[in-house]
Design a protein around this motif. Sequence first.
Motif, PDB file in Angstrom:
ATOM      1  N   GLU A  92       0.643  -1.174  -0.005  1.00 53.29           N
ATOM      2  CA  GLU A  92       0.102  -0.104  -0.064  1.00 53.29           C
ATOM      3  C   GLU A  92       0.805   1.265   0.206  1.00 53.29           C
ATOM      4  OE1 GLU A  92      -3.021   0.039   2.891  1.00 53.29           O
ATOM      5  OE2 GLU A  92      -3.921  -1.730   2.537  1.00 53.29           O
ATOM      6  N   THR A  93       1.807   1.329   0.871  1.00 53.09           N
ATOM      7  CA  THR A  93       2.554   2.539   1.125  1.00 53.09           C
ATOM      8  C   THR A  93       3.711   2.645  -0.046  1.00 53.09           C
ATOM      9  OG1 THR A  93       4.287   1.549   2.682  1.00 53.09           O
ATOM     10  CG2 THR A  93       2.261   2.631   3.595  1.00 53.09           C
ATOM     11  N   GLY A  94       4.353   1.590  -0.572  1.00 51.27           N
ATOM     12  CA  GLY A  94       5.437   1.728  -1.565  1.00 51.27           C
ATOM     13  C   GLY A  94       6.804   2.055  -0.860  1.00 51.27           C
ATOM     14  N   ASN A  95       6.861   1.865   0.612  1.00 49.76           N
ATOM     15  CA  ASN A  95       8.056   2.304   1.105  1.00 49.76           C
ATOM     16  C   ASN A  95       7.941   1.698   2.656  1.00 49.76           C
ATOM     17  OD1 ASN A  95       6.500   4.073   2.922  1.00 49.76           O
ATOM     18  ND2 ASN A  95       6.933   5.798   1.575  1.00 49.76           N
ATOM     19  N   GLY A  96       8.892   1.880   3.434  1.00 48.63           N
ATOM     20  CA  GLY A  96       9.232   1.349   4.869  1.00 48.63           C
ATOM     21  C   GLY A  96      10.588   0.653   4.848  1.00 48.63           C
ATOM     22  N   ILE A  97      10.499  -0.118   6.142  1.00 48.75           N
ATOM     23  CA  ILE A  97      11.918  -0.802   6.253  1.00 48.75           C
ATOM     24  C   ILE A  97      11.415  -2.452   6.536  1.00 48.75           C
ATOM     25  CG2 ILE A  97      13.610  -1.190   8.130  1.00 48.75           C
ATOM     26  CD1 ILE A  97      13.326   1.997   8.855  1.00 48.75           C
ATOM     27  N   LEU A  98      12.415  -3.133   5.833  1.00 51.23           N
ATOM     28  CA  LEU A  98      12.348  -4.572   6.140  1.00 51.23           C
ATOM     29  C   LEU A  98      13.381  -4.823   6.972  1.00 51.23           C
ATOM     30  CD1 LEU A  98      11.944  -7.621   5.473  1.00 51.23           C
ATOM     31  CD2 LEU A  98      13.252  -7.292   3.438  1.00 51.23           C
ATOM     32  N   PHE A  99      13.298  -5.370   8.206  1.00 44.67           N
ATOM     33  CA  PHE A  99      14.104  -5.132   9.319  1.00 44.67           C
ATOM     34  C   PHE A  99      14.436  -6.790   9.441  1.00 44.67           C
ATOM     35  CE2 PHE A  99      15.107  -5.066  13.956  1.00 44.67           C
ATOM     36  CZ  PHE A  99      16.647  -4.920  13.744  1.00 44.67           C
ATOM     37  N   LEU A 100      15.719  -7.234   9.268  1.00 45.11           N
ATOM     38  CA  LEU A 100      16.125  -8.682   9.179  1.00 45.11           C
ATOM     39  C   LEU A 100      16.934  -8.778  10.746  1.00 45.11           C
ATOM     40  CD1 LEU A 100      17.314  -8.985   5.709  1.00 45.11           C
ATOM     41  CD2 LEU A 100      15.296  -9.680   6.677  1.00 45.11           C
ATOM     42  N   ASP A 101      16.350  -9.087  11.857  1.00 44.26           N
ATOM     43  CA  ASP A 101      16.890  -9.112  13.126  1.00 44.26           C
ATOM     44  C   ASP A 101      17.674 -10.383  13.368  1.00 44.26           C
ATOM     45  OD1 ASP A 101      17.609  -8.264  15.468  1.00 44.26           O
ATOM     46  OD2 ASP A 101      15.816  -8.065  16.298  1.00 44.26           O
ATOM     47  N   GLU A 102      18.590 -10.433  13.978  1.00 46.74           N
ATOM     48  CA  GLU A 102      19.355 -11.799  14.443  1.00 46.74           C
ATOM     49  C   GLU A 102      19.995 -12.523  13.239  1.00 46.74           C
ATOM     50  OE1 GLU A 102      19.956 -12.295  17.452  1.00 46.74           O
ATOM     51  OE2 GLU A 102      18.732 -10.965  18.526  1.00 46.74           O
ATOM     52  N   LEU A 103      20.595 -11.430  12.264  1.00 45.34           N
ATOM     53  CA  LEU A 103      21.033 -11.921  11.152  1.00 45.34           C
ATOM     54  C   LEU A 103      22.110 -13.190  11.259  1.00 45.34           C
ATOM     55  CD1 LEU A 103      20.592 -11.875   7.747  1.00 45.34           C
ATOM     56  CD2 LEU A 103      22.480 -10.148   7.772  1.00 45.34           C
ATOM     57  N   SER A 104      22.718 -12.864  12.078  1.00 45.02           N
ATOM     58  CA  SER A 104      24.118 -13.890  12.285  1.00 45.02           C
ATOM     59  C   SER A 104      23.563 -15.447  12.806  1.00 45.02           C
ATOM     60  CB  SER A 104      25.019 -13.172  13.432  1.00 45.02           C
ATOM     61  OG  SER A 104      24.495 -12.943  14.539  1.00 45.02           O
ATOM     62  N   THR A 105      22.264 -15.236  13.348  1.00 47.56           N
ATOM     63  CA  THR A 105      21.849 -16.737  13.653  1.00 47.56           C
ATOM     64  C   THR A 105      21.253 -17.309  12.183  1.00 47.56           C
ATOM     65  OG1 THR A 105      19.460 -15.836  14.116  1.00 47.56           O
ATOM     66  CG2 THR A 105      21.241 -15.777  15.721  1.00 47.56           C
ATOM     67  N   ALA A 106      21.157 -16.796  11.177  1.00 44.42           N
ATOM     68  CA  ALA A 106      20.550 -17.413   9.897  1.00 44.42           C
ATOM     69  C   ALA A 106      21.521 -18.389   9.511  1.00 44.42           C
ATOM     70  CB  ALA A 106      20.371 -16.492   8.983  1.00 44.42           C
ATOM     71  N   PRO A 107      21.150 -19.446   9.078  1.00 41.61           N
ATOM     72  CA  PRO A 107      22.051 -20.580   8.482  1.00 41.61           C
ATOM     73  C   PRO A 107      22.330 -20.192   7.228  1.00 41.61           C
ATOM     74  CG  PRO A 107      19.726 -21.726   8.650  1.00 41.61           C
ATOM     75  CD  PRO A 107      19.702 -20.171   9.437  1.00 41.61           C
ATOM     76  N   PRO A 108      23.514 -20.805   6.583  1.00 46.50           N
ATOM     77  CA  PRO A 108      24.030 -20.720   5.503  1.00 46.50           C
ATOM     78  C   PRO A 108      22.916 -20.591   4.342  1.00 46.50           C
ATOM     79  CG  PRO A 108      25.614 -22.003   6.574  1.00 46.50           C
ATOM     80  CD  PRO A 108      24.472 -21.890   7.366  1.00 46.50           C
ATOM     81  N   SER A 109      22.063 -21.411   4.252  1.00 38.73           N
ATOM     82  CA  SER A 109      20.967 -21.537   3.102  1.00 38.73           C
ATOM     83  C   SER A 109      20.225 -20.368   3.334  1.00 38.73           C
ATOM     84  CB  SER A 109      20.299 -22.902   3.518  1.00 38.73           C
ATOM     85  OG  SER A 109      19.635 -22.788   4.539  1.00 38.73           O
ATOM     86  N   VAL A 110      19.960 -19.614   4.285  1.00 44.55           N
ATOM     87  CA  VAL A 110      19.000 -18.736   4.434  1.00 44.55           C
ATOM     88  C   VAL A 110      19.763 -17.381   3.962  1.00 44.55           C
ATOM     89  CG1 VAL A 110      17.749 -17.225   5.866  1.00 44.55           C
ATOM     90  CG2 VAL A 110      17.587 -19.599   6.181  1.00 44.55           C
ATOM     91  N   GLN A 111      21.176 -17.464   4.373  1.00 48.68           N
ATOM     92  CA  GLN A 111      22.093 -16.158   3.660  1.00 48.68           C
ATOM     93  C   GLN A 111      22.134 -16.210   2.572  1.00 48.68           C
ATOM     94  OE1 GLN A 111      25.831 -15.934   5.744  1.00 48.68           O
ATOM     95  NE2 GLN A 111      25.079 -16.742   7.789  1.00 48.68           N
ATOM     96  N   SER A 112      22.187 -17.483   1.690  1.00 49.84           N
ATOM     97  CA  SER A 112      22.213 -17.450   0.304  1.00 49.84           C
ATOM     98  C   SER A 112      20.925 -16.826  -0.304  1.00 49.84           C
ATOM     99  CB  SER A 112      22.501 -19.021  -0.124  1.00 49.84           C
ATOM    100  OG  SER A 112      23.639 -19.199   0.307  1.00 49.84           O
ATOM    101  N   ALA A 113      19.698 -17.343   0.358  1.00 46.54           N
ATOM    102  CA  ALA A 113      18.515 -16.579  -0.328  1.00 46.54           C
ATOM    103  C   ALA A 113      18.387 -15.241  -0.097  1.00 46.54           C
ATOM    104  CB  ALA A 113      17.172 -17.300   0.586  1.00 46.54           C
ATOM    105  N   LEU A 114      18.966 -14.826   1.087  1.00 44.62           N
ATOM    106  CA  LEU A 114      18.838 -13.305   1.485  1.00 44.62           C
ATOM    107  C   LEU A 114      19.939 -12.428   0.537  1.00 44.62           C
ATOM    108  CD1 LEU A 114      19.003 -13.148   5.318  1.00 44.62           C
ATOM    109  CD2 LEU A 114      17.267 -12.397   3.526  1.00 44.62           C
ATOM    110  N   LEU A 115      20.775 -12.991  -0.352  1.00 48.60           N
ATOM    111  CA  LEU A 115      21.562 -12.392  -1.316  1.00 48.60           C
ATOM    112  C   LEU A 115      20.862 -11.349  -2.312  1.00 48.60           C
ATOM    113  CD1 LEU A 115      24.570 -14.864  -1.915  1.00 48.60           C
ATOM    114  CD2 LEU A 115      24.761 -12.721  -0.778  1.00 48.60           C
ATOM    115  N   ARG A 116      19.740 -12.139  -2.825  1.00 51.72           N
ATOM    116  CA  ARG A 116      19.180 -11.601  -4.036  1.00 51.72           C
ATOM    117  C   ARG A 116      18.241 -10.395  -3.238  1.00 51.72           C
ATOM    118  NH1 ARG A 116      15.384 -14.017  -8.382  1.00 51.72           N
ATOM    119  NH2 ARG A 116      15.699 -12.865 -10.372  1.00 51.72           N
ATOM    120  N   VAL A 117      17.729 -10.721  -2.085  1.00 55.20           N
ATOM    121  CA  VAL A 117      16.731  -9.781  -1.385  1.00 55.20           C
ATOM    122  C   VAL A 117      17.578  -8.676  -1.080  1.00 55.20           C
ATOM    123  CG1 VAL A 117      15.238  -9.404   0.669  1.00 55.20           C
ATOM    124  CG2 VAL A 117      15.232 -11.566  -0.500  1.00 55.20           C
ATOM    125  N   VAL A 118      18.698  -8.560  -0.600  1.00 56.81           N
ATOM    126  CA  VAL A 118      19.381  -7.455   0.040  1.00 56.81           C
ATOM    127  C   VAL A 118      20.016  -6.470  -1.340  1.00 56.81           C
ATOM    128  CG1 VAL A 118      21.590  -6.687   1.215  1.00 56.81           C
ATOM    129  CG2 VAL A 118      20.157  -8.446   1.975  1.00 56.81           C
TER     130      VAL A 118
END
Length: 399
Positions: A92-118
């Motif tokens: 609806e707003t087209g803006n805001g913040i995507l907050f990825l908390d506790e990033l260092s607890t993400a396993p490598p498979s999730v980190q790989s998926a986040l590459l494209r998002v970030v």
Amino acid sequence: MNPSQKLPRGAAALLIALVTPTQNNVTGIPVLLWGRPGVGKSSFIEGLARPDFPVTTLIASIHDPTDFSGLPILEDGKVRYATPQWVDSFSETGNGILFLDELSTAPPSVQSALLRVVFERRVGFHDLPPGVRIVAAANPPDLMVGGWELSPPLRNRFVHLNWDIDADLYINALLSGWQQGNIQEVDTKAHAVLLGQVKARVAAFLRLQPSYLHANPEDNPYGFASPRTWDFVAALFTSAELLGYDLHDTQSDGLWLDLAAGCLGEGIAIALIEYLRNLRLPPPADVLDGKVSLDVTDLNDGELYVLFASLNPYLKAAVGTADLLPYSTVYLDLMATTFDDGRRDIAFVPLRELAQSGWLPEVFAAAQQANGDGGSTVTDQIERFFADEGLNQFIDVLS
């Protein structure tokens, strides 16, 4: 944003990164906040939420890769990726913040998926709105329990900021409450103009220190130098200037170092800031307007390179205006002195870039139409420069 705000360490740099224009009309450079537990990283970010500026928090460790890449679904004989529900919070707003908390607890498979998002800002095949900023938070490596180190490709997609609260700030907050962050806007046109000047200063530094273009990720636990992060630095420094932060103001020392070190690593950042602070150059507009006189023979090679590269955007913008001939006269006089000083090779790149922009035929025509000696002087100087044997690469431009 007020440079005198009393905020946690890292907050001022964070707010600058959130409003920095980037490529493709996207706002915000991804930020990764490093801080011990309980120092208010999450509460500060979530406190930035407004009705028209949502903050969506995702705990990386409790999600799997499909929550960031989309769930593959077979439909009509083709595989498509279903968009995760959290993406709808920005529709609806087209803006805001995507907050990825506790990033260092993400396993490598999730980190790989986040590459494209970030960096690509894509969830599966769905683009995030251009006004959505990405912020992550993590505990320092020495405080991790059962976590994973972030891969160098993922680290290189953030500006890394150390977040902390000193005793005085906490005591004041106990008595009068916490100060909220204030997200302002940066004028994209002003940013684009000033960015050219900042890039010229950065380029001059790298001409002197070309080995600093890259750094070994293993030598830097957080940010490290790469062409991508040098782009980050130029954009962040531009926003900082536009928001009122002065590189030469000692009260802003920590901010400039936070921005540079967060992208490049501390060693290169210190060298860069020291170099920029020692540049002896007046504002480019004042030079072209004749408000200040400048002896280019007194400038070192780095300063001379920055000077001409900083003047170029103004001459390009002057094409088609009454400022074209007077600005070009000043520019060409400085160029002539540089040639006479035996340093024409330093001016070669800026002059070629200016000529290829379409400035050359316009100023040549304006000089021929002008009455008096001014026009002929400009014409003579242009012919001198482009007839120089060392500038034969300009033949294609002139044809």
